[in-house]
Design a protein around this motif. Structure first.
Motif, PDB file in Angstrom:
ATOM      1  N   THR A 124       0.826  -1.200   0.000  1.00 22.75           N
ATOM      2  CA  THR A 124       0.000   0.000   0.000  1.00 22.75           C
ATOM      3  C   THR A 124       0.862   1.252   0.000  1.00 22.75           C
ATOM      4  O   THR A 124       2.081   1.190   0.208  1.00 22.75           O
ATOM      5  CB  THR A 124      -0.901   0.018   1.242  1.00 22.75           C
ATOM      6  N   ASP A 125       0.218   2.410  -0.213  1.00 24.12           N
ATOM      7  CA  ASP A 125       0.954   3.671  -0.191  1.00 24.12           C
ATOM      8  C   ASP A 125       1.611   3.903   1.163  1.00 24.12           C
ATOM      9  O   ASP A 125       2.750   4.364   1.246  1.00 24.12           O
ATOM     10  CB  ASP A 125       0.013   4.844  -0.512  1.00 24.12           C
ATOM     11  N   ARG A 126       0.894   3.580   2.236  1.00 18.96           N
ATOM     12  CA  ARG A 126       1.461   3.744   3.571  1.00 18.96           C
ATOM     13  C   ARG A 126       2.653   2.824   3.765  1.00 18.96           C
ATOM     14  O   ARG A 126       3.671   3.212   4.338  1.00 18.96           O
ATOM     15  CB  ARG A 126       0.400   3.456   4.631  1.00 18.96           C
ATOM     16  N   GLU A 127       2.545   1.605   3.253  1.00 16.99           N
ATOM     17  CA  GLU A 127       3.651   0.657   3.380  1.00 16.99           C
ATOM     18  C   GLU A 127       4.853   1.101   2.560  1.00 16.99           C
ATOM     19  O   GLU A 127       6.004   0.906   2.968  1.00 16.99           O
ATOM     20  CB  GLU A 127       3.191  -0.737   2.963  1.00 16.99           C
ATOM     21  N   ARG A 128       4.596   1.741   1.414  1.00 19.19           N
ATOM     22  CA  ARG A 128       5.701   2.301   0.636  1.00 19.19           C
ATOM     23  C   ARG A 128       6.429   3.371   1.438  1.00 19.19           C
ATOM     24  O   ARG A 128       7.665   3.455   1.426  1.00 19.19           O
ATOM     25  CB  ARG A 128       5.182   2.928  -0.663  1.00 19.19           C
ATOM     26  N   GLU A 129       5.640   4.190   2.133  1.00 23.84           N
ATOM     27  CA  GLU A 129       6.230   5.241   2.949  1.00 23.84           C
ATOM     28  C   GLU A 129       7.087   4.636   4.060  1.00 23.84           C
ATOM     29  O   GLU A 129       8.210   5.085   4.312  1.00 23.84           O
ATOM     30  CB  GLU A 129       5.120   6.113   3.540  1.00 23.84           C
ATOM     31  N   VAL A 130       6.551   3.615   4.713  1.00 21.79           N
ATOM     32  CA  VAL A 130       7.280   2.946   5.783  1.00 21.79           C
ATOM     33  C   VAL A 130       8.547   2.288   5.230  1.00 21.79           C
ATOM     34  O   VAL A 130       9.622   2.376   5.841  1.00 21.79           O
ATOM     35  CB  VAL A 130       6.391   1.889   6.474  1.00 21.79           C
ATOM     36  N   LEU A 131       8.446   1.661   4.059  1.00 24.05           N
ATOM     37  CA  LEU A 131       9.607   1.021   3.442  1.00 24.05           C
ATOM     38  C   LEU A 131      10.706   2.041   3.177  1.00 24.05           C
ATOM     39  O   LEU A 131      11.897   1.773   3.401  1.00 24.05           O
ATOM     40  CB  LEU A 131       9.197   0.328   2.145  1.00 24.05           C
ATOM     41  N   GLY A 132      10.317   3.225   2.717  1.00 21.28           N
ATOM     42  CA  GLY A 132      11.302   4.272   2.486  1.00 21.28           C
ATOM     43  C   GLY A 132      12.014   4.683   3.760  1.00 21.28           C
ATOM     44  O   GLY A 132      13.221   4.949   3.766  1.00 21.28           O
ATOM     45  N   LEU A 133      11.291   4.717   4.867  1.00 28.82           N
ATOM     46  CA  LEU A 133      11.888   5.095   6.151  1.00 28.82           C
ATOM     47  C   LEU A 133      12.808   3.985   6.663  1.00 28.82           C
ATOM     48  O   LEU A 133      13.868   4.267   7.241  1.00 28.82           O
ATOM     49  CB  LEU A 133      10.781   5.391   7.170  1.00 28.82           C
ATOM     50  N   VAL A 134      12.410   2.733   6.446  1.00 29.02           N
ATOM     51  CA  VAL A 134      13.286   1.617   6.813  1.00 29.02           C
ATOM     52  C   VAL A 134      14.589   1.711   6.031  1.00 29.02           C
ATOM     53  O   VAL A 134      15.686   1.518   6.569  1.00 29.02           O
ATOM     54  CB  VAL A 134      12.598   0.262   6.536  1.00 29.02           C
ATOM     55  N   ALA A 135      14.484   2.031   4.737  1.00 28.29           N
ATOM     56  CA  ALA A 135      15.668   2.155   3.892  1.00 28.29           C
ATOM     57  C   ALA A 135      16.574   3.288   4.350  1.00 28.29           C
ATOM     58  O   ALA A 135      17.783   3.258   4.120  1.00 28.29           O
ATOM     59  CB  ALA A 135      15.246   2.380   2.439  1.00 28.29           C
ATOM     60  N   GLY A 136      15.990   4.280   5.017  1.00 31.72           N
ATOM     61  CA  GLY A 136      16.778   5.377   5.551  1.00 31.72           C
ATOM     62  C   GLY A 136      17.446   5.047   6.866  1.00 31.72           C
ATOM     63  O   GLY A 136      18.140   5.882   7.445  1.00 31.72           O
ATOM     64  N   GLY A 137      17.249   3.807   7.349  1.00 30.36           N
ATOM     65  CA  GLY A 137      17.899   3.375   8.570  1.00 30.36           C
ATOM     66  C   GLY A 137      17.109   3.623   9.836  1.00 30.36           C
ATOM     67  O   GLY A 137      17.639   3.483  10.933  1.00 30.36           O
ATOM     68  N   MET A 138      15.837   3.980   9.715  1.00 32.19           N
ATOM     69  CA  MET A 138      15.038   4.267  10.907  1.00 32.19           C
ATOM     70  C   MET A 138      14.614   2.988  11.624  1.00 32.19           C
ATOM     71  O   MET A 138      14.284   1.986  10.988  1.00 32.19           O
ATOM     72  CB  MET A 138      13.779   5.061  10.531  1.00 32.19           C
ATOM     73  N   SER A 139      14.604   3.044  12.940  1.00 30.30           N
ATOM     74  CA  SER A 139      14.086   1.951  13.753  1.00 30.30           C
ATOM     75  C   SER A 139      12.570   2.061  13.802  1.00 30.30           C
ATOM     76  O   SER A 139      11.982   3.054  13.356  1.00 30.30           O
ATOM     77  CB  SER A 139      14.650   2.035  15.165  1.00 30.30           C
ATOM     78  N   ASN A 140      11.917   1.060  14.375  1.00 35.61           N
ATOM     79  CA  ASN A 140      10.459   1.123  14.516  1.00 35.61           C
ATOM     80  C   ASN A 140      10.026   2.315  15.361  1.00 35.61           C
ATOM     81  O   ASN A 140       9.026   2.974  15.057  1.00 35.61           O
ATOM     82  CB  ASN A 140       9.935  -0.177  15.137  1.00 35.61           C
ATOM     83  N   ASP A 141      10.757   2.590  16.427  1.00 34.57           N
ATOM     84  CA  ASP A 141      10.431   3.741  17.277  1.00 34.57           C
ATOM     85  C   ASP A 141      10.534   5.047  16.494  1.00 34.57           C
ATOM     86  O   ASP A 141       9.681   5.939  16.621  1.00 34.57           O
ATOM     87  CB  ASP A 141      11.367   3.794  18.488  1.00 34.57           C
ATOM     88  N   GLU A 142      11.576   5.164  15.673  1.00 34.02           N
ATOM     89  CA  GLU A 142      11.771   6.397  14.887  1.00 34.02           C
ATOM     90  C   GLU A 142      10.701   6.535  13.811  1.00 34.02           C
ATOM     91  O   GLU A 142      10.215   7.644  13.540  1.00 34.02           O
ATOM     92  CB  GLU A 142      13.166   6.386  14.266  1.00 34.02           C
ATOM     93  N   ILE A 143      10.320   5.414  13.192  1.00 34.39           N
ATOM     94  CA  ILE A 143       9.248   5.444  12.197  1.00 34.39           C
ATOM     95  C   ILE A 143       7.943   5.885  12.852  1.00 34.39           C
ATOM     96  O   ILE A 143       7.196   6.703  12.307  1.00 34.39           O
ATOM     97  CB  ILE A 143       9.082   4.059  11.533  1.00 34.39           C
ATOM     98  N   ALA A 144       7.674   5.339  14.033  1.00 33.67           N
ATOM     99  CA  ALA A 144       6.454   5.690  14.757  1.00 33.67           C
ATOM    100  C   ALA A 144       6.405   7.181  15.060  1.00 33.67           C
ATOM    101  O   ALA A 144       5.376   7.845  14.868  1.00 33.67           O
ATOM    102  CB  ALA A 144       6.367   4.883  16.057  1.00 33.67           C
ATOM    103  N   ALA A 145       7.531   7.731  15.520  1.00 37.14           N
ATOM    104  CA  ALA A 145       7.578   9.156  15.841  1.00 37.14           C
ATOM    105  C   ALA A 145       7.407  10.003  14.585  1.00 37.14           C
ATOM    106  O   ALA A 145       6.701  11.022  14.598  1.00 37.14           O
ATOM    107  CB  ALA A 145       8.903   9.487  16.524  1.00 37.14           C
ATOM    108  N   HIS A 146       8.033   9.572  13.491  1.00 34.61           N
ATOM    109  CA  HIS A 146       7.966  10.334  12.239  1.00 34.61           C
ATOM    110  C   HIS A 146       6.552  10.364  11.669  1.00 34.61           C
ATOM    111  O   HIS A 146       6.093  11.395  11.167  1.00 34.61           O
ATOM    112  CB  HIS A 146       8.925   9.721  11.213  1.00 34.61           C
ATOM    113  N   LEU A 147       5.842   9.238  11.759  1.00 37.11           N
ATOM    114  CA  LEU A 147       4.503   9.127  11.176  1.00 37.11           C
ATOM    115  C   LEU A 147       3.389   9.402  12.191  1.00 37.11           C
ATOM    116  O   LEU A 147       2.203   9.355  11.837  1.00 37.11           O
ATOM    117  CB  LEU A 147       4.303   7.730  10.575  1.00 37.11           C
TER     118      LEU A 147
END
Length: 222
Positions: free
Chosen positions: A158-181
């Protein structure tokens, strides 16, 4: 929780140095050593460690082939591979990430950073050294002959999953992804797990490779 480690390197002094470092630190146990890739695979099968610290360049079966064998073995699904190399841009390391290694570090990494890296890999968190990884991926993904990914896998998310995938590729942890989104860590973890399931990735390292190879993320960014 004790992190159980197999040390695979053809240099006895290197293994001895790592063993001393880990055995003097609480929370780590060296359960076996290996001088080549074949021994590393055998040690992984015998001991089922949390992590195999794998040198790339070894005689006989090298670290790349050993990584493939470990990650392809269903009985070793819980074993993660951390690749060590003397080069910050090494095609073998990139192939190891493709094969399922959970990350890589340079051999001259500070001891404190190595310990932190082992904890990160054991926890299944963000890919190690994302800035170095971007340089490595840029070196090889920019070559058309190295793009092997089936981009249809990315179309399934999904579009949201694409966004999350991009953040994972940037080296973000789950906590950092959560804070960003502005979502909960549990939700971020669920997104990452669903992406991995949809594209058949073993771990976050393979998610990063897919993100770059599919063109979803530019290796020259950042």
């Amino acid at each position: 929780m004790t992190i159980r480690v197999v040390l695979a390197d053809d240099q006895v002094l290197v293994r001895a140095g790592f063993r001393v470092l880990l055995e003097t630190e609480d929370g780590f146990e060296v359960c076996a050593e290996a001088g080549d890739g074949e021994q590393a695979v055998a040690a992984a099968v015998d001991h089922k460690p949390d992590i195999v610290v794998m040198d790339v360049r070894m005689p006989g079966v090298d670290g790349l082939e050993a990584t493939r064998r470990i990650t392809a073995n269903p009985e070793l699904a819980g074993v993660k591979v951390l690749v060590l190399t003397t080069f910050d841009v090494d095609e073998y390391v990139y192939e190891a990430l493709r094969a399922g290694a959970s990350g890589f570090l340079l051999k001259d990494t500070d001891p404190v950073e190595l310990l932190r890296a082992l904890k990160v890999v054991a926890a299944g968190e963000a890919l190690l050294a994302p800035t170095v990884t971007r340089r490595l991926i840029a070196e090889f993904v920019d070559r058309p002959e190295n793009r092997r990914i089936d981009v249809s896998a990315v179309r399934e998310i999904t579009d949201r999953e694409r966004e999350v995938l991009g953040l994972v590729a940037g080296g973000m942890s789950n906590d950092e992804i959560a804070a960003h989104l502005v979502i909960s860590t549990a939700t971020a973890r669920t997104h990452v797990s669903r992406i991995m399931t949809k594209i058949g990735a073993r771990d976050r390292a393979q998610l990063v490779v897919l993100a770059y190879e599919s063109g979803l993320v530019s290796p020259r960014r950042g």
